[in-house]
Design an enzyme around this catalytic site. Structure first.
Site, PDB file in Angstrom:
ATOM      1  N   CYS A 168       0.531  -1.202   0.107  1.00  0.00           N
ATOM      2  CA  CYS A 168       0.054  -0.116  -0.247  1.00  0.00           C
ATOM      3  C   CYS A 168       0.848   1.402  -0.012  1.00  0.00           C
ATOM      4  CB  CYS A 168      -0.879  -0.264   1.305  1.00  0.00           C
ATOM      5  SG  CYS A 168      -2.430  -1.435   1.462  1.00  0.00           S
ATOM      6  N   HIS A 247      11.865   0.549   6.425  1.00  0.00           N
ATOM      7  CA  HIS A 247      11.795  -0.951   7.134  1.00  0.00           C
ATOM      8  C   HIS A 247      12.151  -2.164   8.119  1.00  0.00           C
ATOM      9  CE1 HIS A 247      11.019  -4.323   4.685  1.00  0.00           C
ATOM     10  NE2 HIS A 247      10.679  -3.897   3.927  1.00  0.00           N
ATOM     11  N   HIS A 333      -2.498  19.833   7.168  1.00  0.00           N
ATOM     12  CA  HIS A 333      -2.756  18.436   7.257  1.00  0.00           C
ATOM     13  C   HIS A 333      -2.009  17.096   7.368  1.00  0.00           C
ATOM     14  CE1 HIS A 333      -5.520  21.951   5.749  1.00  0.00           C
ATOM     15  NE2 HIS A 333      -4.794  22.408   5.039  1.00  0.00           N
ATOM     16  N   HIS A 337      -3.161   6.822   5.619  1.00  0.00           N
ATOM     17  CA  HIS A 337      -2.914   6.033   4.600  1.00  0.00           C
ATOM     18  C   HIS A 337      -4.813   5.142   5.098  1.00  0.00           C
ATOM     19  CE1 HIS A 337      -3.630   2.035   2.318  1.00  0.00           C
ATOM     20  NE2 HIS A 337      -3.487   1.096   3.265  1.00  0.00           N
ATOM     21  N   HIS A 366     -14.461   4.558   3.809  1.00  0.00           N
ATOM     22  CA  HIS A 366     -15.833   4.669   3.740  1.00  0.00           C
ATOM     23  C   HIS A 366     -16.369   4.731   2.096  1.00  0.00           C
ATOM     24  CE1 HIS A 366     -20.533   5.487   3.617  1.00  0.00           C
ATOM     25  NE2 HIS A 366     -20.328   4.405   4.483  1.00  0.00           N
ATOM     26  N   ASN A 370      -9.888   0.223   0.833  1.00  0.00           N
ATOM     27  CA  ASN A 370      -9.536   0.361   1.052  1.00  0.00           C
ATOM     28  C   ASN A 370      -8.522  -0.086  -0.423  1.00  0.00           C
ATOM     29  OD1 ASN A 370      -5.971   0.323   0.783  1.00  0.00           O
ATOM     30  ND2 ASN A 370      -6.722  -1.349   2.653  1.00  0.00           N
TER      31      ASN A 370
END
Length: 458
Positions: A168, A247, A333, A337, A366, A370
């Site tokens: 993602c 990572h 802001h 994700h 919503h 995803n």
């Protein structure tokens, strides 16, 4: 000439050399965003509550317990009923996906977003110098990036990169790659395409940890146009300030918490384990330790250091949840994700954000679900549709993905943003800082053990 004069001249020369090197380095790291486009499917592709129930009931491998678990997961997922599903699933062919199904799904997302991007910016495909395309679970030959080049008949000297398996957070990785290429590719245009293929990877088994992906992941994606050409600066909407990548794949639990695999019956899917939340927290913490000192004011960093030191002296260790820093002293802001309700709420809590701050991510989940690496851009689109983004603001993008990794970046907003986008026809249904209706809860939450059996048989 005395020694003092020589020393002064030498020092002045060093300072000039340092400043020149700093200016050249700064110029080489310029990365402007000209525009972005998100995918919006057709109405017949929407997975509403009725179609979701049909898909679930087609899975003959589910027993009563699995069926109940799946319905409860759908109720608590934070997903609405306007998200888009892949065509083969909607047509009842999820157990036997074909290569044409996967290619058709990718063509629809990739070419619709790039077509719109070229149209809105006035940039010709022949002007693109760098192409980076990321799709984690689908790597055909020729590559999807080559498919884009063939479709638009791009130049034969284009620098082309096809990324897979990055999960993602691949969109931010792609942006980082472009920024690095910009150091040696002057006055260039780069196209970044981020999406994921859902159809061929729809899970048809009964492993609960693998069934979760069907409830969360939906069809979607984005295309972004970047440049380091100073002549295009006035047309840019944002400037990249910094990118930091972390990572934690050396940890076995983190590596395997979000992984593609087959279950005991041979059904392929995506496993999401209970360690996912811990892995995300670990990767995000390591990332922010490097990123925040680059974007927060020195005053806030000093305040945090003093408070933390005092707490250690009085209590032996730092206490309390969250990171302790006030991110809003340097950032306005937050694009988190939209991977799932728990991820959004967990990240918001640890960062000290309020409901207003996480509202864009919650509502992007919503409305669109995803959408993997394309998800951040739906969150950005929500902020723009709500007219939140103003010139001079700074925006933090927080992405997390398989590996496990956290890749985040900060953008400077260069102009007030209020263009039409994928949210235009639905933004009015999402009031400020308010919870939107949960159609799955309204239609499925009443189901108990006794009625569940009759529904399953029907």
């Amino acid at each position: 000439m005395d020694l003092l004069a020589v020393a002064c001249l030498s020092l002045a020369g060093c300072l000039v050399s340092y400043m020149l090197r700093w200016v050249l380095e700064w110029r080489s790291q310029r990365c402007y965003m000209l525009h972005y486009e998100c995918y919006k499917g057709r109405d017949e592709m929407k997975l509403n509550t009725g179609k979701c129930a049909e898909v679930v009931q087609r899975n003959k491998n589910l027993g009563l317990e699995e069926y109940r678990f799946l319905l409860r997961t759908m109720v608590s997922s934070g997903i609405g009923e306007e998200t888009y599903g892949p065509r083969n699933v909607l047509e009842g062919r999820e157990e036997n996906p074909t290569l044409p199904d996967a290619l058709s799904e990718m063509d629809d997302i990739i070419f619709s977003t790039t077509d719109n991007l070229f149209r809105r910016t006035g940039v010709s495909p022949s002007e693109i110098d760098i192409l980076v395309l990321n799709v984690s679970l689908f790597a055909p030959a020729p590559s999807l990036a080559s498919r884009v080049i063939n479709r638009y008949k791009m130049r034969d000297d284009i620098k082309c990169y096809n990324l897979s398996g990055l999960g993602c957070s691949a969109s931010v990785i792609s942006i980082d790659l472009v920024q690095r290429l910009f150091k040696t590719c002057k006055n260039s245009l780069a196209l970044v395409v981020s999406t994921e293929t859902m159809g061929p990877h729809w899970y048809c088994g009964k492993n609960r940890s693998m069934m979760l992906s069907n409830c969360l992941f939906r069809a979607g994606g984005s295309s972004v146009l970047l440049t380091n050409d100073p002549r295009r600066k006035n047309k840019a909407i944002m400037r990249l300030k910094t990118v930091v990548r972390a990572h934690v794949g050396s940890d076995d639990d983190a590596y395997s918490c979000c992984i593609q695999m087959e279950d005991k019956e041979g059904y392929q899917g995506f496993l999401l384990t209970k360690y996912l939340k811990n892995a995300a927290a670990k990767a995000l913490t390591k990332n922010l330790q490097v990123l925040l000192p680059k974007v927060l004011p020195m005053k806030e960093l000093l305040r945090y250091a003093i408070v933390r030191s005092l707490k250690k002296k009085t209590k032996g260790e730092s206490s309390g949840g969250g990171i302790g820093l006030n991110l809003k002293t340097g950032l306005q802001h937050f694009c988190i994700h939209p991977g799932g309700r728990a991820i959004i709420e967990g990240a918001g809590k640890s960062l000290g954000l309020n409901e207003y701050d996480i509202e864009p991510s919650r509502n992007a989940l919503h409305r669109f679900g995803n959408t993997s690496s394309g998800g951040l851009w739906y969150v950005l689109g929500y902020m723009e549709a709500k007219k939140r983004l103003r010139k001079g603001d700074k925006l933090l993008m927080i992405s997390m993905g398989a590996g496990f990794e956290s890749n985040n970046c900060v953008w400077d907003i260069m102009k007030d943003l209020d263009d039409e986008n994928v949210w235009t026809d639905s933004i009015q249904r999402y009031p400020e800082a308010a919870k939107v209706p949960n159609p799955f809860k309204e239609k499925f939450d009443w189901i108990n053990d006794e009625t569940l059996s009759s529904v399953r048989i029907a």
